[in-house]
Scaffold this motif. Sequence first.
Motif, short mmCIF file in Angstrom:
data_model
loop_
_atom_site.label_atom_id
_atom_site.label_comp_id
_atom_site.label_asym_id
_atom_site.label_seq_id
_atom_site.Cartn_x
_atom_site.Cartn_y
_atom_site.Cartn_z
N LEU A 148 0.84 -1.19 0.00
CA LEU A 148 0.00 0.00 0.00
C LEU A 148 0.88 1.25 0.00
CD1 LEU A 148 -2.71 -0.95 2.66
CD2 LEU A 148 -2.95 -0.98 0.18
N GLU A 149 0.56 2.16 -0.88
CA GLU A 149 1.23 3.46 -0.89
C GLU A 149 0.24 4.48 -0.35
OE1 GLU A 149 2.72 4.37 -4.72
OE2 GLU A 149 4.02 2.59 -4.85
N LEU A 150 0.45 4.87 0.89
CA LEU A 150 -0.50 5.74 1.57
C LEU A 150 0.01 7.17 1.57
CD1 LEU A 150 -1.26 3.47 4.67
CD2 LEU A 150 -2.47 3.55 2.49
N ASP A 151 -0.94 8.07 1.65
CA ASP A 151 -0.57 9.48 1.76
C ASP A 151 0.03 9.75 3.12
OD1 ASP A 151 -1.58 9.93 -0.77
OD2 ASP A 151 -3.60 10.42 -0.03
N PRO A 152 0.83 10.82 3.22
CA PRO A 152 1.41 11.16 4.52
C PRO A 152 0.33 11.33 5.59
CG PRO A 152 2.43 12.44 2.78
CD PRO A 152 1.27 11.74 2.14
N GLY A 153 0.57 10.70 6.75
CA GLY A 153 -0.38 10.80 7.86
C GLY A 153 -1.45 9.74 7.86
N ASP A 154 -1.60 8.97 6.75
CA ASP A 154 -2.60 7.90 6.69
C ASP A 154 -2.01 6.58 7.18
OD1 ASP A 154 -4.13 9.82 5.61
OD2 ASP A 154 -4.36 8.91 3.64
N ARG A 155 -2.87 5.71 7.69
CA ARG A 155 -2.45 4.37 8.08
C ARG A 155 -3.60 3.40 7.85
NH1 ARG A 155 -3.95 3.22 13.58
NH2 ARG A 155 -5.00 5.01 14.55
N ALA A 156 -3.25 2.13 7.67
CA ALA A 156 -4.25 1.08 7.40
C ALA A 156 -4.05 -0.07 8.35
CB ALA A 156 -4.14 0.60 5.96
N GLU A 157 -5.18 -0.66 8.82
CA GLU A 157 -5.14 -1.80 9.71
C GLU A 157 -6.20 -2.80 9.28
OE1 GLU A 157 -5.72 -0.62 13.70
OE2 GLU A 157 -3.86 0.55 13.85
#
Length: 470
Positions: free
Chosen positions: A293-302
């Motif tokens: 996953l390439e997430l934007d700065p400040g984003d996270r995935a769980e």
Amino acid sequence: MDFLAQLRSAFAWATGSSTYDAVVPRGKRRNPTGILRREDDELRPGDRKKALSAVNTLNRNSAAAAWAIRKHLDYISTFTFQARCENEALNNKLETLVETRSRPENFEVTGRYSRQRFIRMAEMRRTLDGDMGVAKIYNGRVQAIEGDCIRTPDSGLPTGYTAADFLHGVRTNRIGRPLEYCVCRRGASNDSVSGGTRFEFERLVNARNMMHFGYFDRFDQVRGISPLITAVNVFQDVYEGIDYALARMKVAQMFGLVFYRERGDEGPTVGPAEQETETGGYKVSLDRGPFSLELDPGDRAEFLENKTPSNEFQNFSQVVIAIALKSLDIPYSFFNESFTNYSGARQAMLQYEASASIKQKDVRELLDRWLEWQLFIWALDGELPGVDLASVNWDWIPNGMSWIDPLKEVSADIAALGAGLTSRTRLLRQRGEDVQEVARELAAEKKLFEDNGLTVGVNPVNAQILEIAQ
């Protein structure tokens, strides 16, 4: 006795109430009814039918209950016949007659079940139904009468009999000795909705010709009651609880991703694997193997995670299953072999042996009654000429308990023999073996090796053919 106890005792004496807390209602638990009845009145015909249905349904559907019943049968119902007369020729004759009569075509009226299989099924029926009958047929064979077929029919009794003469299908004398058993056969279903079975009167069997086999706990009890009655609800709860746990586990496998964003007011976005948010969220496919996953700065995935079944559920299920197994006196270590160590398993085995021996005696008594009947028939048929039946001795050797740690237990047996604390007969009997049969086999084995010029050396450490070893 302290002051409060003395005051309570004095008040109880003055008011006529009991000082036993067990009989004093306090609103915390079910109050004693004070009704004392025979066990046959506690489980009336309608309730008895429901109890039999519940236990048999449990055996059909619950793997844990069905396993417990099969394990119970393994230890209780398997016996080997051994003649014990002084005349060796008579012993061989008796063992041959018993073996021949034990074949399916000679033992049971339908010709389908051998003696060993029949006794196992009889023990199963009395375990599930509470009791059953073994009817003697004129030709020396037996007929199994299942517990629900011994009942008082609504109609069809012979002239001179009424339903009031029978208690759960058994007519007794004034002191409770069985005189006759009312045997019914299962007829057609009452209706297609309830599926209830109509029982039709078949015949009356004199008590002399019926071997009643069941579980009895009270002296005035006429019909047996299944020991599994106390565990029906527990096994059923375990069965349903496992179903719910499996359903929850399946739901938990349908996981998704949670995306957390720290900018804006959108809040967390929750969606299944293929969902794409309207605000330009992330699109992820989980069915194509590893991904990044390439997430934007400040984003996270769980990942959504649900720990099921929980440790609490597993521990409680273990306790509940252990309680249910106690209805048949089976230790939990039989169910879960990794539950305990050697000492715990050994102690559980010893306790189970003590309870199993009582049940085995019931089966042995049934086999004794059957063999006494057969001896009478063989004497009339001339199979045992000149034999005094009163002098005939025999034994039924139960299936032995297996070793948990053979090296330790054999060493302990040898030490006990050396100290004179036991005998080979007792030790072999615990393993389901007969000392006379073992002695004959050892003698035959010794002769076989000597005839072939070989010598067998046996000691507690090693047994080998010396000539080949050299």
